[in-house]
Write an enzyme that holds these catalytic residues in place. Structure first.
Site, PDB file in Angstrom:
ATOM      1  N   CYS A 282       0.924  -1.232  -0.015  1.00  0.00           N
ATOM      2  CA  CYS A 282       0.007   0.224   0.010  1.00  0.00           C
ATOM      3  C   CYS A 282       0.854   1.193  -0.021  1.00  0.00           C
ATOM      4  O   CYS A 282       0.353   2.427   0.282  1.00  0.00           O
ATOM      5  CB  CYS A 282      -1.122  -0.007   1.069  1.00  0.00           C
ATOM      6  SG  CYS A 282      -2.345  -1.316   0.940  1.00  0.00           S
TER       7      CYS A 282
ATOM      8  N   ARG B 236      11.348  -9.482  -4.803  1.00  0.00           N
ATOM      9  CA  ARG B 236      11.743  -8.379  -4.002  1.00  0.00           C
ATOM     10  C   ARG B 236      13.088  -7.823  -4.600  1.00  0.00           C
ATOM     11  O   ARG B 236      13.757  -8.752  -5.013  1.00  0.00           O
ATOM     12  CB  ARG B 236      11.723  -8.597  -2.526  1.00  0.00           C
ATOM     13  CG  ARG B 236      10.303  -9.059  -1.929  1.00  0.00           C
ATOM     14  CD  ARG B 236       9.770  -8.135  -1.201  1.00  0.00           C
ATOM     15  NE  ARG B 236       8.420  -8.194  -1.037  1.00  0.00           N
ATOM     16  CZ  ARG B 236       7.673  -7.403   0.120  1.00  0.00           C
ATOM     17  NH1 ARG B 236       8.262  -6.312   0.314  1.00  0.00           N
ATOM     18  NH2 ARG B 236       6.549  -7.703   0.294  1.00  0.00           N
TER      19      ARG B 236
HETATM   20  P1  GTP Z   1       5.703  -3.883   2.036  1.00  0.00           P
HETATM   21  O1  GTP Z   1       6.971  -3.880   1.854  1.00  0.00           O
HETATM   22  O2  GTP Z   1       4.892  -5.359   1.647  1.00  0.00           O
HETATM   23  O3  GTP Z   1       5.017  -3.919   3.563  1.00  0.00           O
HETATM   24  O4  GTP Z   1       4.595  -3.057   1.278  1.00  0.00           O
HETATM   25  P2  GTP Z   1       4.673  -1.481   0.972  1.00  0.00           P
HETATM   26  O5  GTP Z   1       3.786  -0.689   1.809  1.00  0.00           O
HETATM   27  O6  GTP Z   1       6.070  -0.776   1.167  1.00  0.00           O
HETATM   28  O7  GTP Z   1       4.238  -1.311  -0.351  1.00  0.00           O
HETATM   29  P3  GTP Z   1       4.881  -0.639  -1.682  1.00  0.00           P
HETATM   30  O8  GTP Z   1       5.563   0.605  -1.451  1.00  0.00           O
HETATM   31  O9  GTP Z   1       5.755  -1.662  -2.358  1.00  0.00           O
HETATM   32  O10 GTP Z   1       3.514  -0.615  -2.485  1.00  0.00           O
HETATM   33  C1  GTP Z   1       3.540  -0.398  -3.771  1.00  0.00           C
HETATM   34  C2  GTP Z   1       2.108  -0.621  -4.448  1.00  0.00           C
HETATM   35  O11 GTP Z   1       1.509   0.685  -3.954  1.00  0.00           O
HETATM   36  C3  GTP Z   1       2.337  -0.445  -5.846  1.00  0.00           C
HETATM   37  O12 GTP Z   1       1.089  -0.808  -6.495  1.00  0.00           O
HETATM   38  C4  GTP Z   1       2.148   1.079  -6.119  1.00  0.00           C
HETATM   39  O13 GTP Z   1       1.531   1.420  -7.449  1.00  0.00           O
HETATM   40  C5  GTP Z   1       1.266   1.533  -5.060  1.00  0.00           C
HETATM   41  N1  GTP Z   1       1.258   3.131  -4.650  1.00  0.00           N
HETATM   42  C6  GTP Z   1       2.215   3.387  -3.697  1.00  0.00           C
HETATM   43  N2  GTP Z   1       2.092   4.661  -3.641  1.00  0.00           N
HETATM   44  C7  GTP Z   1       1.051   5.383  -4.323  1.00  0.00           C
HETATM   45  C8  GTP Z   1       0.125   6.496  -4.525  1.00  0.00           C
HETATM   46  O14 GTP Z   1       0.432   7.328  -3.941  1.00  0.00           O
HETATM   47  N3  GTP Z   1      -0.932   6.343  -5.426  1.00  0.00           N
HETATM   48  C9  GTP Z   1      -1.096   4.954  -5.861  1.00  0.00           C
HETATM   49  N4  GTP Z   1      -2.542   4.916  -6.692  1.00  0.00           N
HETATM   50  N5  GTP Z   1      -0.868   3.927  -5.810  1.00  0.00           N
HETATM   51  C10 GTP Z   1       0.413   4.108  -5.173  1.00  0.00           C
HETATM   52 MN    MN Z   2       8.021  -2.027   1.174  1.00  0.00          MN
END
Ligand code: GTP
Ligand code: MN
Ligand code: MN
Length: 609
Positions: free
Chosen positions: A275, A390
């Protein structure tokens, strides 16, 4: 007793009775061919990565593109954390609560002891001393992982402070504490037997004994199941330590926001997996004059400083980030970090010229080796990289790393953000009325299942504080601990709490209305302006929400209608939300703190239910 002679067993580089007797006990149970005490040196990295290349597990990437970096593909059944196989073995079932799998600790140990018996036959047993958080911290949060996986050892080189640099802390006194963390892939080798490129076992157990501060993991070689310093120690075990000692261990990024006037603010944010934590942690602001630096992208430990403020440290030393979707547009700083090399890529695609590729990265090649080690072309039906593939890369290579990232004191947090993926209901940003209301926001945090995951698409799942799979004890007690943290403190010094949603859709449900990514700095700016008393907000039934006029939207490419949709507080939507919150609270039952019930009642009243 038979004194087994296993080469290396007696070559411990440190004199620590409890450590030595535990290592001997494990060696006698698992009967490895030899024992190696890891020192964390460059030579050790080279020796083990070479060995993994020879075994066919690693493929060395082109030196000119990703120096000292490696591609690997796991067994197709060993690609993610296994929540159904994850257990909190507290002595009482009640202490694991409704969100965890539980088994009696004696029974679990009996079962796993039989699995561990002889499980390292034909393999090397590595002893990895490590420290989560700065080595100079008081007390240092030490651990020792015993593993029979070279992949785990080299990954621990990146993700933790480990080896000789932490041994000194072990030798300070005989009763220096550490978390013993036992890991085996569960694949003994008979003489002459050819090893597989990714040894693992069909049977998997990821087990925590919170009272003993002990971790036992069996059968998986993958990230969160096998790198035991990460989710197992820094979240599940640490959350139990934190409850007992009055601090917080959370699934949060830590970022530093610098205003045009060079004023510094530290923000922590909890979003469920996939997310956007890693994205927000490395944000490139689109508003001129504002800068972001990174301190962590996944875990934050927060404790009170002498001045009464809440200080955060990141226990990790590397990023273990989701690869697909990472590109020069969505996360340029992650791309710059991995370009510097010294990284391990798991389950992404390999290019014909020995580089890596994954979905949504620029420059899609015409031919690849996919994560299942098969030929792949753009007309293939399957994805080239696994959705949970990853990159594992050292934080020290991040071009926007905050210089204070390794400070044992940590950084004072001004704001805590909770967020998830919601098409409806949750506005772009919402400020809690006070700490307890903010805890309620965290306790009711929710996110929608994506098409990739099992279950009904769009189904809303509660993920309290983004910690659902990581709370190492009873979720009701965990909420109470959060409430108590606010009671102990001077309210004016506690971080303000915000609930954000980058994923709200237009009424058709098709389009995400907020542009997100670098534009999220506009929300961060509003938050720090609020802290300074320089921004207005509307008092609504659910919290304090800005109008479009109250946000800095200069130069933003989005229509006024879209912005208003992203900010809308819709009472009909909230009337549909209330029974879902009620249902969630009912599953927690009598363990739920009354203050959380009170918050729900107050919300109902304000909504007019
Ligand atoms: P873990 O490492 O598994 O704990 O997850 P994380 O929270 O670090 O998730 P990550 O940043 O890898 O999430 C990436 C996902 O979120 C992708 O599908 C991105 O496209 C989406 N995403 C991240 N930021 C945004 C945003 O500001 N807007 C939208 N629409 N999507 C976003
Ligand atoms: Mn992450
Ligand atoms: Mn995570």
């Amino acid at each position: 007793m038979t004194a087994l002679t296993i080469p290396g067993l007696d070559q411990a580089p440190v004199n620590h009775e409890r450590l030595l007797s535990w290592v001997r006990e494990v060696a006698e149970l698992t009967t490895p061919e030899q024992v190696v005490w890891c020192d964390g040196s460059q030579q050790e990295w080279e020796r083990l990565t070479n060995r993994l290349v020879e075994a066919g597990t690693f493929k060395r990437l082109d030196e000119s593109k990703k120096p000292e970096s490696f591609w690997t593909a796991s067994d197709p059944t060993d690609v993610a954390r296994v929540e159904e196989r994850t257990f909190i073995c507290s002595r009482e079932k009640k202490d694991a609560g409704v969100t965890n799998n539980w088994m009696d600790p004696d029974q679990m140990k009996a079962t796993m002891t039989e699995l561990y018996r002889g499980c390292m036959r034909g393999r090397t047993m590595y002893v990895v001393p490590f420290c989560m958080g700065p080595v100079e911290a008081e007390p240092p949060r030490l651990g020792v992982e015993i593993t029979d996986s070279e992949y785990v050892v080299v990954s621990m080189h990146i993700m933790t402070r480990m080896g000789d640099r932490v041994l000194e802390r072990f030798s300070e006194s005989e009763d220096v504490e550490f978390v013993p963390a036992l890991h085996s892939v569960g694949a003994p080798l008979e003489p002459g037997q050819q090893d597989s490129t990714w040894p693992c076992n069909e049977i998997k157990y990821i087990t925590h004994f919170p009272e003993e501060r002990l971790i036992w993991s069996f059968g998986s070689g993958y990230g969160g199941n096998a790198l035991l310093g990460k989710k197992c120690y820094s979240l599940r075990i640490a959350s139990a330590m934190a409850r007992d000692e009055g601090w917080l261990a959370e699934h949060m990024l830590i970022l530093k926001l610098i205003s045009p006037e060079n004023k510094v603010y530290y923000v922590a944010a909890a979003f469920p997996s996939a997310c956007g934590k890693t994205n927000l942690a490395m944000l490139e602001p689109t508003i001129p004059g504002w800068r972001v630096e990174t301190l962590g992208d996944d875990i934050a430990w927060m404790r009170f400083g002498e001045d009464g403020r809440l200080y955060a440290v990141n226990p990790e030393a590397g990023f273990f980030g989701v690869a697909p979707g990472t590109n020069w547009k969505t996360n340029p700083n992650a791309m710059r970090t991995i370009e510097r090399g010294n990284s391990i890529f798991t389950n992404v695609a390999l290019t014909d010229d020995d580089d890596v590729w994954w979905e949504e990265m620029e420059g899609q090649p015409e031919h690849l080796t996919d994560w299942k080690r098969q030929d792949w072309t753009p007309d293939s039906d399957e994805k080239a990289a696994h959705p949970n593939s990853r990159y594992c890369t050292p934080m020290s290579q991040c071009p926007i790393l905050a210089p204070e990232w390794d400070d044992p004191q940590g950084v004072p947090i001004s704001a805590i953000l909770f967020g998830g993926r919601r098409k409806t209901t949750i506005p772009l940003v919402n400020e809690a009325f006070d700490w307890q209301h903010g805890v309620f926001m965290g306790a009711t945090l929710s996110s929608e299942k994506t098409a990739a995951a099992a279950g009904k698409v769009g189904e809303v799942r509660r993920d309290p504080m983004a910690m659902l799979p990581f709370i190492g004890y009873n979720v009701g007690d965990y909420f109470q601990h959060w409430v108590n943290m606010g009671k102990e403190a001077d309210a004016s010094k506690m971080p303000s709490i915000y609930y954000v949603n980058w994923f709200r859709r237009d009424p058709s449900g098709k389009k995400i209305v907020w542009p997100g990514f670098g534009e999220n700095c506009r929300v961060l700016k509003w938050i720090v302006d609020r802290l300074e008393g320089n921004a207005a907000a509307e008092e609504t039934a659910i919290g304090r929400v800005p109008t479009a006029e109250q946000l800095d939207l200069s130069g933003l490419e989005a229509t006024r209608e879209e912005i208003e949709q992203s900010l809308e507080v819709s009472l009909p939507e909230w009337r549909e939300e209330l029974p879902l919150i009620e249902e969630w609270f009912d599953t927690i039952g009598e363990d739920l703190p009354t203050s959380m019930r009170d918050e729900l009642e107050a919300l109902k009243q304000r909504i007019g239910e």
